[in-house]
Scaffold this motif. Structure first.
Motif, PDB file in Angstrom:
ATOM      1  N   ALA A 144      34.519  44.185  45.896  1.00 32.55           N
ATOM      2  CA  ALA A 144      33.337  44.375  45.042  1.00 32.55           C
ATOM      3  C   ALA A 144      33.339  45.768  44.413  1.00 32.55           C
ATOM      4  CB  ALA A 144      32.066  44.159  45.863  1.00 32.55           C
TER       5      ALA A 144
ATOM      6  N   HIS B  69      33.687  46.177  40.525  1.00 35.78           N
ATOM      7  CA  HIS B  69      32.303  46.415  40.089  1.00 35.78           C
ATOM      8  C   HIS B  69      31.481  45.121  40.155  1.00 35.78           C
ATOM      9  CE1 HIS B  69      33.526  50.416  38.914  1.00 35.78           C
ATOM     10  NE2 HIS B  69      34.495  49.902  38.186  1.00 35.78           N
ATOM     11  N   TYR B  70      31.687  44.389  41.232  1.00 37.49           N
ATOM     12  CA  TYR B  70      30.942  43.166  41.506  1.00 37.49           C
ATOM     13  C   TYR B  70      29.860  43.462  42.549  1.00 37.49           C
ATOM     14  CZ  TYR B  70      34.245  39.873  39.253  1.00 37.49           C
ATOM     15  OH  TYR B  70      35.011  39.156  38.364  1.00 37.49           O
ATOM     16  N   THR B  71      29.017  42.484  42.797  1.00 36.94           N
ATOM     17  CA  THR B  71      28.000  42.590  43.843  1.00 36.94           C
ATOM     18  C   THR B  71      28.537  41.972  45.131  1.00 36.94           C
ATOM     19  OG1 THR B  71      26.201  42.446  42.229  1.00 36.94           O
ATOM     20  CG2 THR B  71      25.655  41.929  44.512  1.00 36.94           C
TER      21      THR B  71
ATOM     22  N   ASP C 259      20.613  48.903  47.817  1.00 37.61           N
ATOM     23  CA  ASP C 259      21.668  49.229  46.857  1.00 37.61           C
ATOM     24  C   ASP C 259      22.930  49.675  47.590  1.00 37.61           C
ATOM     25  OD1 ASP C 259      19.996  48.679  44.711  1.00 37.61           O
ATOM     26  OD2 ASP C 259      19.217  50.733  44.647  1.00 37.61           O
TER      27      ASP C 259
ATOM     28  N   ARG D 183      25.688  48.071  51.957  1.00 41.22           N
ATOM     29  CA  ARG D 183      24.308  47.834  51.533  1.00 41.22           C
ATOM     30  C   ARG D 183      23.450  47.648  52.771  1.00 41.22           C
ATOM     31  NH1 ARG D 183      24.162  42.924  47.512  1.00 41.22           N
ATOM     32  NH2 ARG D 183      22.291  43.950  46.726  1.00 41.22           N
TER      33      ARG D 183
ATOM     34  N   VAL E 101      30.211  38.127  41.764  1.00 39.29           N
ATOM     35  CA  VAL E 101      29.788  38.249  43.159  1.00 39.29           C
ATOM     36  C   VAL E 101      30.971  38.029  44.091  1.00 39.29           C
ATOM     37  CG1 VAL E 101      28.522  36.978  44.951  1.00 39.29           C
ATOM     38  CG2 VAL E 101      27.367  37.614  42.855  1.00 39.29           C
TER      39      VAL E 101
END
Length: 233
Positions: free
Chosen positions: A27, A31-33, A78, A85, A133
């Protein structure tokens, strides 16, 4: 598929295979979640322990847990610079509390409850609705995101997984023995693979990654190569 498209990456596999570590690193690079589905099941398990729904080792009060679900809210903070997270249970940061062996000893039983899975799968699908994601768990490629563009199935020898988990817990000051951890992993593997609802199974179109002889960086480089092929083909 064009490289600018944000795909969904589903990572499944046995406990303590480093799925979350890989998912977080992917991620961050892409630059993914990152969404840790296992943390969500651990939150329900922790709530069950705290609210008298656990009767002893591997024993749960089913109706107590099911009745508790409307009172459980799970959120993620975040991502920090390492991709971590905070996991919030009803507003409380339980990131460390859910990793204790007490929770690990009951989470597979909790995750085998149909109502718990339905409750959390719905939330997971909502979180990943727009792609971009990386989600890891036990049934991500088979149940949560059966149409994910990339599915990975992570595995490693039980003894290697136990040693990694032992060192991880030792670094946090936990004193569980290697034998105790290995027994816990084997118990969870058995429950996860044989439960009636969404058992841990490898999706037919999943890429299998055995990381027994890989370190974290080698695994990340290998998987990034797979992602690149998927997003540019």
């Amino acid at each position: 598929m064009h490289s600018e498209q944000h795909i969904t990456i589903a990572i499944d596999g046995f406990s303590s295979c480093g799925k979350s570590t890989l998912a977080k690193a992917l991620a961050r690079k892409l630059h993914y979640t990152f969404i840790d589905s296992g943390a969500m099941y651990r939150c329900v398990a922790l709530y069950a322990i705290r609210n008298g729904c656990v009767l002893g080792a591997h024993k749960i009060n089913l109706s107590c847990i099911v009745d508790s679900l409307p009172r459980i809210t799970i959120q993620f903070g975040d991502a920090d610079q390492n991709g971590n997270r905070a996991v919030l249970l009803n507003g409380e940061d339980v990131s460390d509390a859910i990793r204790q062996l007490e929770v690990a000893n009951i989470v597979s039983e909790v995750a085998a409850i149909r109502e718990v899975r339905e409750f959390l799968v719905k939330q997971q699908q909502e979180l990943g609705r727009n792609g971009g994601v990386v989600m890891d768990g036990r049934d991500i490629g088979t149940v949560v995101f059966p149409k994910a563009e990339l599915k990975l199935f992570i595995t490693a020898k039980p003894e290697i997984r136990a040693k990694r988990r032992f060192l991880e817990l030792q670094a946090k000051g936990e004193t569980n023995s290697l034998e105790e951890i290995l027994e816990n992993l084997k118990h969870r593997d058995r429950i996860d693979s044989t439960r009636a609802i969404s058992p841990l199974t490898q999706a037919e179109d999943a890429v299998v990654v055995d990381n027994s002889d890989m370190d974290e960086q080698e695994q990340l480089a290998y998987v990034l190569g797979i992602v690149k092929n998927k997003t540019t083909s």
